[in-house]
Structure formats: C-alpha cells, structure tokens
Design an enzyme around this catalytic site. Structure first.
Site, PDB file in Angstrom:
ATOM      1  N   LYS A  22       0.834  -1.203   0.000  1.00 51.20           N
ATOM      2  CA  LYS A  22       0.000   0.000   0.000  1.00 51.20           C
ATOM      3  C   LYS A  22       0.866   1.249   0.000  1.00 51.20           C
ATOM      4  O   LYS A  22       0.590   2.211  -0.730  1.00 51.20           O
ATOM      5  CB  LYS A  22      -0.912   0.013   1.227  1.00 51.20           C
ATOM      6  CG  LYS A  22      -1.843   1.224   1.281  1.00 51.20           C
ATOM      7  CD  LYS A  22      -2.461   1.451   2.645  1.00 51.20           C
ATOM      8  CE  LYS A  22      -1.497   2.146   3.584  1.00 51.20           C
ATOM      9  NZ  LYS A  22      -2.166   2.665   4.804  1.00 51.20           N
ATOM     10  N   ASN A  23       1.929   1.243   0.809  1.00 47.99           N
ATOM     11  CA  ASN A  23       2.759   2.433   0.939  1.00 47.99           C
ATOM     12  C   ASN A  23       3.570   2.731  -0.316  1.00 47.99           C
ATOM     13  O   ASN A  23       4.115   3.832  -0.451  1.00 47.99           O
ATOM     14  CB  ASN A  23       3.695   2.302   2.141  1.00 47.99           C
ATOM     15  CG  ASN A  23       2.952   2.389   3.460  1.00 47.99           C
ATOM     16  OD1 ASN A  23       1.833   2.887   3.515  1.00 47.99           O
ATOM     17  ND2 ASN A  23       3.562   1.900   4.523  1.00 47.99           N
ATOM     18  N   ARG A 102      -3.792  10.586   5.322  1.00 43.85           N
ATOM     19  CA  ARG A 102      -2.739  11.593   5.238  1.00 43.85           C
ATOM     20  C   ARG A 102      -2.029  11.591   3.892  1.00 43.85           C
ATOM     21  O   ARG A 102      -1.620  12.645   3.401  1.00 43.85           O
ATOM     22  CB  ARG A 102      -1.725  11.379   6.371  1.00 43.85           C
ATOM     23  CG  ARG A 102      -2.292  11.719   7.739  1.00 43.85           C
ATOM     24  CD  ARG A 102      -1.291  11.497   8.848  1.00 43.85           C
ATOM     25  NE  ARG A 102      -1.902  11.808  10.139  1.00 43.85           N
ATOM     26  CZ  ARG A 102      -1.871  12.992  10.719  1.00 43.85           C
ATOM     27  NH1 ARG A 102      -1.277  14.002  10.107  1.00 43.85           N
ATOM     28  NH2 ARG A 102      -2.433  13.193  11.892  1.00 43.85           N
ATOM     29  N   CYS A 126      -4.376   7.991  10.380  1.00 45.24           N
ATOM     30  CA  CYS A 126      -4.238   7.416  11.721  1.00 45.24           C
ATOM     31  C   CYS A 126      -3.801   8.470  12.731  1.00 45.24           C
ATOM     32  O   CYS A 126      -2.944   9.296  12.449  1.00 45.24           O
ATOM     33  CB  CYS A 126      -3.200   6.283  11.709  1.00 45.24           C
ATOM     34  SG  CYS A 126      -3.775   4.768  10.951  1.00 45.24           S
ATOM     35  N   ASP A 318       6.356   0.772  11.437  1.00 43.83           N
ATOM     36  CA  ASP A 318       5.099   0.107  11.084  1.00 43.83           C
ATOM     37  C   ASP A 318       5.051  -1.353  11.526  1.00 43.83           C
ATOM     38  O   ASP A 318       4.022  -2.017  11.364  1.00 43.83           O
ATOM     39  CB  ASP A 318       4.851   0.191   9.571  1.00 43.83           C
ATOM     40  CG  ASP A 318       4.296   1.538   9.155  1.00 43.83           C
ATOM     41  OD1 ASP A 318       3.932   2.336  10.033  1.00 43.83           O
ATOM     42  OD2 ASP A 318       4.214   1.799   7.935  1.00 43.83           O
ATOM     43  N   ILE A 340      10.258   7.301  15.745  1.00 41.37           N
ATOM     44  CA  ILE A 340       9.671   7.965  14.576  1.00 41.37           C
ATOM     45  C   ILE A 340       8.466   8.812  14.961  1.00 41.37           C
ATOM     46  O   ILE A 340       8.397  10.001  14.641  1.00 41.37           O
ATOM     47  CB  ILE A 340       9.271   6.929  13.506  1.00 41.37           C
ATOM     48  CG1 ILE A 340      10.486   6.070  13.117  1.00 41.37           C
ATOM     49  CG2 ILE A 340       8.702   7.626  12.274  1.00 41.37           C
ATOM     50  CD1 ILE A 340      11.629   6.844  12.506  1.00 41.37           C
TER      51      ILE A 340
END
EC number: 2.5.1.7
Length: 431
Positions: A22-23, A102, A126, A318, A340
C-alpha cells in the site's frame, strides 16, 4: 461496524501470498497526475485506502480502468489499474476526502508541478502523532512556491513554474520525500534532496518516474539528484511486495509456531527484521518463491530482543506494534523504543487487557514476557495497532473480539482469509 473474532491456540501452516505494498501503491497512483498519458500499475492491493485515493484522483479528473474496464464507483478487485490524467479538472482537494488519509495530501506536489497551483486540505489518517506537513511546505517553498494556510487549507501557487533547488530535510520523512520528488521531476533545472528517505517504497517511485522519462539519480540513498524534464510519458510499473504485511505474518508465525511460506515476499526489504526474528528463535529460510518460516514452540521458546525503530534500513515503525505483541510471550524482558512517532503506543493498553505486562516510560516500552495471554474484547486504535491485537489473539487462550477493524481494512488485504487458510480460527462479524 465489523469486528473480528479469533479463538487462539492454533499453529499456522500453509502459504500466505504477500500483496502489493500500500505504501508504494499510493505515491505511484498520485504520480499519474504528472502525465497526460496512461500510467498502468500492476499488483495493486484491494484496500480501503486504495479505494479512497481512487476517489480523490477521480475528483481531479483522473480516469481509471481495471483490466481495460472503467469503474468509477466500486472498489476494484484486480491486480492492474490503468490511470489516465489527460486533463486536470480541478486543483482543489476537499477536506471530506483528504481528512480520511494523510497520504492524500501528497497530491499537492504533482498539482503544483503540472498546474502551477494547488488548494489542498490539511491531511487526516491514523491518529499516531502530529506528522507535520511543515517539511513538505518548506521544501515546496524552496522550489519557488508561494504558500498560504487558511481555514484548514494549503493554497500553493507558482505562476512561473517550479525551479530546481537544493533542499535538506530537517528530519527523514517518507511522505516529504515522495512529494518533493514528484514536484521536482518537471521543475526547471536541477534539484538536490539531502537526508531523503531511502525506503523501498521511495525507490519504487523513483524507478517508476524514471520509466516515465524523469532523470533521477541516487535511488536507494539519502541524496537524490533530479534533473527537471519538460514532460513525462506513460509507463507500466509493478508495485513492490508489502514488506510490512510480510513482516506482520512472520511475527504471527513466530508467535503461534508453525510452518508458513510467505509467497513473493522480498527478503532484501526486511533484512533487519528477519535478523531480529531469528534472534527470537524463528527459523527462516530464503527461497526463490519467498520466505519460508518454521517454529516449534515446544523446542524453542520465544527469546526477548530489544529493538529501536528508525528510518530504513532500521527496524520499521510500522512493525513496532506487531513485534511488541510477539514480545508479550517472550521468556524474559524486552525493551522497545519508538523514535519515529511520538504517540505510537496506543496498543499497549489493549494488549494489557489480554494479559500482557507492558510498562511505558516516555518513548520506551518495557515488555515483561508472560507464558499465557487470555482472550478478551479489545479495540483497535490505528492500522498497525489493530493487527498487533490479532497477533496476540492468535496465541491467547479463548476467544478475542477485535473491534473497529476498519483500521485493518486500510492496510491488510483479506487478512482473515489468509490466516484462516493457514489454520487460524478467525472470522469477521458484521453487525
């Protein structure tokens, strides 16, 4: 609202196909705004965030076809989507669309590059930290954009077009790197980006843009040099396998024991993660078709390992929540430090509801391993936290109900189906 019910205690055995990332897919889809020609993307996963971005791009006039068939209303169920932005119909990205994710804010880069103007709502997604867009806006200013913020919207203009410049990111940012690359590819002159993110997803975007006619060097490093070109062409690109999905299922196998092949997973994108999982006692073998995982919990206990998240190639933020779930059953104490995001421990309270023993001190969580977890109703707070609860539930005694699983649907394709095929007792409940 859907929930997922899991009865723990089953080993996982079988093959789990790893979906497209997805990213990686999101910035590739947004890059379609940069060309009048068709950008074809293979291996796109079926996820809520993908569906939402299709709607956002469609709002800007981007047409799309799934295996040659137009589909403007429904989420697609296919591996290939063809995007065509022959004409940008609006540079306005409304709040009701952008607030949900985002990454949708990233359209500001291509819109500025192609239309010299963008009016984009500040982003949503998120709730795991502030994730300021300051780096993006400062970078665009360096390229010549005039930016104002009013009533929750960013209005960016560059009447004479973007100009190449030298910009150093104050902090490594994947989203900021994506935006600056897409803004600079057609800028007048040379752009140098320092302290750029070098995640595989960024490399996927760089390779795609170069296939479209861009001139970008330095892929896979923290310094990118971009020679602006007048226009980009269409191309056909494959989305890389999802390293976060692969890492998540690897941790599930480490938690439950079993024998699983992660089909199509790329081990080169998970080097540190796999090294750490081996330290916990997971048997890992790299094969041509993917990553083969084995664990016999009767013979090898889960060993505690300390981790600290960081930009690639360090341990990914993640996968922090998923690893914490694994450490709840380790034979000892582990420490997990998040560097992060400042608010990415919301899963701790829910894991403790399942019997975990986790204490927080600032950005470090201390996990006291326990022999047993106990099923209970829990609530997902964000995408990665939700899947950490699934991992814990797979090893817990009794039934666990994970509520608010719409978070899961944003980032995991057919999760319950993939786990069920490997022997997990898991089902989705629709109320």
């Amino acid at each position: 609202m859907d929930s997922i019910e899991i009865v723990g205690g089953k080993k996982l055995k079988g093959i789990i196909p790893i979906s497209g990332a997805k990213n990686a897919a999101l910035p590739l889809m947004i890059a379609a705004l940069l060309t009048e020609e068709t950008l074809s993307l293979d291996n796109i996963p079926h996820l809520a965030d993908i569906e939402l971005l299709i709607r956002i791009l469609n709002n800007h006039g981007v047409g799309y076809a799934v295996d040659g068939q137009k589909n403007h209303t429904e989420c697609v169920h296919s591996r290939t989507i063809h995007f065509t932005a022959q004409k940008i119909t609006t540079t306005y990205a409304p709040y009701d669309l952008v607030r949900k994710m985002r990454a949708s804010f990233w359209v500001i880069g291509p819109l500025l590059a192609r239309c010299r103007e963008a009016y984009v709502s500040l982003p949503g997604g998120c709730a795991i930290g502030t994730r300021p867009v300051d780096f993006i806006l400062e970078g665009l200013k360096t390229l010549g954009a005039r930016i104002t913020i009013e009533n929750g919207y960013v209005h960016a203009k560059v009447p004479k077009g973007l100009k190449g410049a030298h910009y150093r990111f104050p902090k490594v940012t994947v989203g900021g790197t994506h935006v600056m690359i897409m803004a600079a590819v057609t800028a007048n002159g040379k752009t140098v980006l320092e302290n750029a993110a070098c995640e595989p997803e960024v490399t996927n975007l760089v390779q795609a843009l170069n296939a479209m006619g861009a001139k970008i060097t330095g892929e896979g490093t923290t310094i990118l040099t971009i020679e602006g070109v007048q226009k980009l062409n269409g191309a056909r690109i494959s989305v890389i396998p999802d390293r976060i999905e692969a890492g998540t299922y690897a941790m599930a196998v480490a938690m439950t024991g079993g024998d699983v092949m992660l089909k199509n997973a790329n081990p080169h994108h998970l080097t540190q993660v796999l090294e750490i999982l081996q330290k916990t006692g997971l048997d890992i073998e790299i094969k041509p078709q993917g990553i083969h995982l084995k664990r016999n919990l009767r013979q090898t206990k889960i060993m505690p390992v300390d981790i600290k998240t960081g930009p690639y190639p360090a341990f990914p933020t993640d996968l922090q929540a998923q690893f914490m779930a694994l450490m709840t059953r380790a034979q000892g104490i582990s420490h997990i430090t998040e560097t992060i995001f400042e608010n990415r421990f919301m899963h701790v309270q829910e894991l403790n509801r399942l019997g975990a023993q986790i204490k927080l001190d600032g950005q470090t969580a201390t996990v006291f391993g326990t022999e047993h977890l106990q099923g209970a109703p829990v609530m997902a707070t964000d995408l990665r936290a939700s899947v950490s609860l699934v991992i814990a539930a797979l090893a817990a005694k009794g039934k666990t109900t994970v509520n608010r699983v719409y978070h899961l649907d944003r980032g995991f394709e057919r999760l319950e189906e993939k786990l069920a095929r490997c022997g997990a007792t898991i089902q989705r409940i629709t109320v």
